[in-house]
Design a protein around this motif. Structure first.
Motif, PDB file in Angstrom:
ATOM      1  N   GLY A 166       0.826  -1.195   0.000  1.00 45.84           N
ATOM      2  CA  GLY A 166       0.000   0.000   0.000  1.00 45.84           C
ATOM      3  C   GLY A 166       0.862   1.248   0.000  1.00 45.84           C
ATOM      4  N   ILE A 167       0.255   2.383  -0.290  1.00 46.62           N
ATOM      5  CA  ILE A 167       1.012   3.637  -0.369  1.00 46.62           C
ATOM      6  C   ILE A 167       1.595   4.022   0.987  1.00 46.62           C
ATOM      7  CG2 ILE A 167      -1.087   5.012  -0.064  1.00 46.62           C
ATOM      8  CD1 ILE A 167       2.123   5.917  -2.064  1.00 46.62           C
ATOM      9  N   GLY A 168       0.913   3.655   2.071  1.00 49.99           N
ATOM     10  CA  GLY A 168       1.457   3.971   3.391  1.00 49.99           C
ATOM     11  C   GLY A 168       2.800   3.310   3.619  1.00 49.99           C
ATOM     12  N   THR A 169       2.884   2.029   3.275  1.00 50.95           N
ATOM     13  CA  THR A 169       4.152   1.307   3.393  1.00 50.95           C
ATOM     14  C   THR A 169       5.191   1.865   2.433  1.00 50.95           C
ATOM     15  OG1 THR A 169       3.055  -0.724   4.114  1.00 50.95           O
ATOM     16  CG2 THR A 169       5.241  -0.962   3.134  1.00 50.95           C
ATOM     17  N   ALA A 170       4.771   2.194   1.218  1.00 50.14           N
ATOM     18  CA  ALA A 170       5.711   2.708   0.223  1.00 50.14           C
ATOM     19  C   ALA A 170       6.345   4.012   0.677  1.00 50.14           C
ATOM     20  CB  ALA A 170       5.005   2.898  -1.116  1.00 50.14           C
ATOM     21  N   ILE A 171       5.556   4.872   1.339  1.00 57.72           N
ATOM     22  CA  ILE A 171       6.091   6.159   1.805  1.00 57.72           C
ATOM     23  C   ILE A 171       6.878   5.982   3.096  1.00 57.72           C
ATOM     24  CG2 ILE A 171       5.432   8.406   2.738  1.00 57.72           C
ATOM     25  CD1 ILE A 171       3.140   8.451   0.693  1.00 57.72           C
ATOM     26  N   ALA A 172       6.334   5.217   4.038  1.00 59.74           N
ATOM     27  CA  ALA A 172       6.989   5.079   5.342  1.00 59.74           C
ATOM     28  C   ALA A 172       8.304   4.324   5.254  1.00 59.74           C
ATOM     29  CB  ALA A 172       6.049   4.386   6.323  1.00 59.74           C
ATOM     30  N   ASP A 173       8.340   3.254   4.456  1.00 65.08           N
ATOM     31  CA  ASP A 173       9.520   2.390   4.409  1.00 65.08           C
ATOM     32  C   ASP A 173      10.462   2.708   3.256  1.00 65.08           C
ATOM     33  OD1 ASP A 173       8.193   1.190   6.470  1.00 65.08           O
ATOM     34  OD2 ASP A 173       7.896  -0.742   5.481  1.00 65.08           O
ATOM     35  N   ASP A 174       9.960   3.368   2.211  1.00 65.89           N
ATOM     36  CA  ASP A 174      10.729   3.607   0.986  1.00 65.89           C
ATOM     37  C   ASP A 174      11.448   2.327   0.544  1.00 65.89           C
ATOM     38  OD1 ASP A 174      11.734   4.985  -1.179  1.00 65.89           O
ATOM     39  OD2 ASP A 174      13.454   5.812  -0.090  1.00 65.89           O
ATOM     40  N   PRO A 175      10.682   1.241   0.346  1.00 67.72           N
ATOM     41  CA  PRO A 175      11.314  -0.040   0.026  1.00 67.72           C
ATOM     42  C   PRO A 175      11.715  -0.144  -1.437  1.00 67.72           C
ATOM     43  CG  PRO A 175       8.952  -0.291  -0.014  1.00 67.72           C
ATOM     44  CD  PRO A 175       9.216   1.148   0.363  1.00 67.72           C
ATOM     45  N   LEU A 176      12.614  -1.073  -1.717  1.00 68.50           N
ATOM     46  CA  LEU A 176      12.949  -1.393  -3.105  1.00 68.50           C
ATOM     47  C   LEU A 176      12.072  -2.516  -3.645  1.00 68.50           C
ATOM     48  CD1 LEU A 176      16.857  -1.288  -3.356  1.00 68.50           C
ATOM     49  CD2 LEU A 176      15.245  -0.075  -4.825  1.00 68.50           C
ATOM     50  N   SER A 211       0.262   9.486  -4.766  1.00 67.77           N
ATOM     51  CA  SER A 211       1.086  10.181  -3.766  1.00 67.77           C
ATOM     52  C   SER A 211       2.516   9.670  -3.709  1.00 67.77           C
ATOM     53  CB  SER A 211       0.445  10.023  -2.374  1.00 67.77           C
ATOM     54  OG  SER A 211      -0.877  10.502  -2.365  1.00 67.77           O
ATOM     55  N   LEU A 212       2.862   8.653  -4.501  1.00 63.11           N
ATOM     56  CA  LEU A 212       4.202   8.083  -4.442  1.00 63.11           C
ATOM     57  C   LEU A 212       5.232   9.139  -4.843  1.00 63.11           C
ATOM     58  CD1 LEU A 212       5.785   5.413  -3.991  1.00 63.11           C
ATOM     59  CD2 LEU A 212       5.616   5.044  -6.465  1.00 63.11           C
ATOM     60  N   ALA A 262      -6.257  18.550 -12.143  1.00 61.60           N
ATOM     61  CA  ALA A 262      -5.035  19.026 -12.791  1.00 61.60           C
ATOM     62  C   ALA A 262      -3.805  18.502 -12.057  1.00 61.60           C
ATOM     63  CB  ALA A 262      -5.016  20.551 -12.836  1.00 61.60           C
ATOM     64  N   GLU A 263      -3.845  18.511 -10.738  1.00 59.35           N
ATOM     65  CA  GLU A 263      -2.702  18.016  -9.956  1.00 59.35           C
ATOM     66  C   GLU A 263      -2.513  16.521 -10.179  1.00 59.35           C
ATOM     67  OE1 GLU A 263      -1.053  17.855  -5.335  1.00 59.35           O
ATOM     68  OE2 GLU A 263      -2.976  18.820  -5.792  1.00 59.35           O
ATOM     69  N   PHE A 264      -3.617  15.786 -10.220  1.00 57.82           N
ATOM     70  CA  PHE A 264      -3.561  14.340 -10.461  1.00 57.82           C
ATOM     71  C   PHE A 264      -2.929  14.052 -11.815  1.00 57.82           C
ATOM     72  CE2 PHE A 264      -5.324  10.436 -12.206  1.00 57.82           C
ATOM     73  CZ  PHE A 264      -5.196   9.535 -11.163  1.00 57.82           C
ATOM     74  N   LEU A 265      -3.369  14.753 -12.846  1.00 57.62           N
ATOM     75  CA  LEU A 265      -2.839  14.530 -14.189  1.00 57.62           C
ATOM     76  C   LEU A 265      -1.364  14.896 -14.267  1.00 57.62           C
ATOM     77  CD1 LEU A 265      -5.872  15.821 -16.282  1.00 57.62           C
ATOM     78  CD2 LEU A 265      -5.141  13.446 -15.953  1.00 57.62           C
ATOM     79  N   ALA A 266      -0.972  15.942 -13.532  1.00 58.76           N
ATOM     80  CA  ALA A 266       0.446  16.317 -13.517  1.00 58.76           C
ATOM     81  C   ALA A 266       1.288  15.228 -12.854  1.00 58.76           C
ATOM     82  CB  ALA A 266       0.621  17.647 -12.791  1.00 58.76           C
ATOM     83  N   ARG A 267       0.775  14.661 -11.767  1.00 60.36           N
ATOM     84  CA  ARG A 267       1.505  13.575 -11.098  1.00 60.36           C
ATOM     85  C   ARG A 267       1.598  12.351 -12.010  1.00 60.36           C
ATOM     86  NH1 ARG A 267      -1.494  13.840  -5.195  1.00 60.36           N
ATOM     87  NH2 ARG A 267      -0.373  15.653  -4.361  1.00 60.36           N
ATOM     88  N   ARG A 268       0.512  12.076 -12.706  1.00 57.65           N
ATOM     89  CA  ARG A 268       0.533  10.932 -13.616  1.00 57.65           C
ATOM     90  C   ARG A 268       1.561  11.147 -14.718  1.00 57.65           C
ATOM     91  NH1 ARG A 268      -3.832   6.946 -16.298  1.00 57.65           N
ATOM     92  NH2 ARG A 268      -2.341   5.992 -17.699  1.00 57.65           N
ATOM     93  N   ALA A 269       1.609  12.347 -15.280  1.00 60.55           N
ATOM     94  CA  ALA A 269       2.580  12.630 -16.340  1.00 60.55           C
ATOM     95  C   ALA A 269       4.009  12.471 -15.829  1.00 60.55           C
ATOM     96  CB  ALA A 269       2.364  14.038 -16.880  1.00 60.55           C
ATOM     97  N   ALA A 270       4.249  12.902 -14.586  1.00 57.69           N
ATOM     98  CA  ALA A 270       5.593  12.788 -14.021  1.00 57.69           C
ATOM     99  C   ALA A 270       5.972  11.318 -13.803  1.00 57.69           C
ATOM    100  CB  ALA A 270       5.676  13.554 -12.705  1.00 57.69           C
ATOM    101  N   LEU A 271       5.024  10.515 -13.327  1.00 55.52           N
ATOM    102  CA  LEU A 271       5.288   9.091 -13.134  1.00 55.52           C
ATOM    103  C   LEU A 271       5.492   8.397 -14.479  1.00 55.52           C
ATOM    104  CD1 LEU A 271       2.734   8.308 -10.282  1.00 55.52           C
ATOM    105  CD2 LEU A 271       5.224   8.259 -10.088  1.00 55.52           C
ATOM    106  N   ASP A 272       4.676   8.739 -15.470  1.00 55.60           N
ATOM    107  CA  ASP A 272       4.859   8.189 -16.816  1.00 55.60           C
ATOM    108  C   ASP A 272       6.263   8.483 -17.326  1.00 55.60           C
ATOM    109  OD1 ASP A 272       2.306   7.138 -16.963  1.00 55.60           O
ATOM    110  OD2 ASP A 272       1.459   8.850 -18.037  1.00 55.60           O
ATOM    111  N   ALA A 273       6.699   9.716 -17.131  1.00 57.36           N
ATOM    112  CA  ALA A 273       8.024  10.118 -17.613  1.00 57.36           C
ATOM    113  C   ALA A 273       9.133   9.360 -16.910  1.00 57.36           C
ATOM    114  CB  ALA A 273       8.210  11.628 -17.418  1.00 57.36           C
TER     115      ALA A 273
END
Length: 369
Positions: free
Chosen positions: A197-207, A230-231, A262-273
């Motif tokens: 989940g995103i909570g674990t991904a943010i809290a632990d920053d795992p590989l 939110s990643l 707009a913020e969601f789409l910007a985050r998606r574009a950044a993740l896509d990139a």
């Protein structure tokens, strides 16, 4: 079907072979095949990494002329259709084997029963259902995707002696020892995808990769349930997305207010990139998510964290196997309580055994099928 001692022995060897490439054969199952002549194994094959060639032609090629009149033991019914490779049933016929022993009939509509019929029509003796329970267990992920159109889900939890899986605000905490962590690395290498989940991904920053010597190239697809994207772009998952695939599961934009679009789409574009694949479906509806993953060829899914995510799959009845590790340490104040322990395993699961792994205890459970 009951098996003779020889049939059981040789099928067990074929099953062992099939497990060698578990998680590395793409959408194809990892099948084992051996060719036996006069009580001696003269050919061995396992589905190649990437899914081709299949097990049977490799075992036949190794056996060569010794395959004529021999017995082939194969964990899954030989394919009977022309795909990217010729049918394995045709190869068995061409080499002149005298008998084929099968553990599991293939539920794939293109094959089911047809491979057996093709062999029998060629005058080959066929026995099916030998060590079927063990064969189905070795092919569980493939069979789940074929019959229920979802991945086989494994839940792994590491729990402290006082029933905690971590401590709030402290990121990753080592609960189990090196031996248990090495076992988990092997499990990851045998699995198509790993999910947190995103909570674990943010809290632990795992590989969430495989880092054991010799297995480094076998990391699964990494999946994060992340409703609002939110990643962080600076996370280790995003930074390594071009090396090992990362998939983020986000909600459809209509779930948000217009001001957030707009913020969601910007985050998606950044993740896509950054090379991250964004899949848009309800991340908190496993009945929607799991078929979406299966459609992408994912047959097995390892759920590693955290408590909320584990409970999501447990409550929905989508967990098929539970690996419950318990370490000897105590976390104490601020601990995150485990969503599951040995006293509240859901009904329908069989306790497969208790194992000592270094200083830790492992209890394994599988859904009764």
């Amino acid at each position: 079907m009951s098996a003779s001692p020889d049939d059981a022995h040789f099928m067990q060897e074929a099953i062992r072979l099939g497990l060698l490439h578990l998680g590395q054969t793409s959408t194809n199952p990892s099948v084992g095949c051996i060719i036996v002549r006069e009580g001696e194994i003269v050919g061995r094959g396992v589905t190649a990494i990437g899914g081709r060639p299949h097990a049977e032609p490799q075992a036949l090629a190794e056996a060569g002329d010794l395959a004529r009149g021999a017995t082939a033991y194969v964990t899954l019914e030989p394919c009977s259709h022309h795909g990217k490779t010729p049918p394995c049933a045709e190869a068995l016929i061409a080499y002149g084997v005298g008998r084929v022993v099968i553990s599991v009939t293939d539920p794939d509509a293109r094959v089911s029963g047809r491979g057996i019929a093709m062999l029998r029509d060629a005058g080959i003796e066929v026995d099916a259902g030998i060590l079927e329970k063990e064969g189905k267990r070795s092919l569980a992920a493939y069979l789940m995707r074929q019959t229920k159109h979802r991945p086989y889900v494994i839940l792994k939890l590491a729990v402290s002696a006082d029933g905690m899986i971590g401590r709030r605000g402290e990121g990753q905490i080592a609960i189990t020892g090196p031996a248990a962590r090495a076992e988990v690395m092997k499990l990851r290498a045998q699995t198509d995808a790993i999910l947190v989940g995103i909570g674990t991904a943010i809290a632990d920053d795992p590989l969430l990769t495989v880092r054991s010597l010799g297995l480094e190239g076998q990391s699964p697809i990494r999946i994060v349930l992340d409703e609002k994207l939110s990643l962080p772009l600076s996370s280790r998952l995003v930074e390594t997305a071009r090396d090992v695939p990362v998939m983020v599961v986000a909600a459809e934009p209509p779930h948000f207010d217009n001001s957030d679009d707009a913020e969601f789409l910007a985050r998606r574009a950044a993740l896509d990139a950054a090379g991250v694949e964004v899949v848009q479906c309800n991340p908190y509806r496993p009945d929607e998510l799991l078929p979406a993953l299966a459609s992408r060829g994912i047959s097995s899914l390892l759920v590693e964290g955290g408590a909320k995510t584990a409970r999501l799959f447990l409550d929905g009845g989508y967990v098929d196997r539970i690996l419950l590790y318990q370490g000897p340490g105590i976390i104490g104040d601020g601990g995150i309580e485990t969503p599951l322990d040995r006293t509240d395993i859901p009904s329908g699961f069989i306790h497969m055994g208790t194992f000592i792994v270094g200083d830790d205890r492992l209890d394994e459970y599988e859904r009764d099928v």
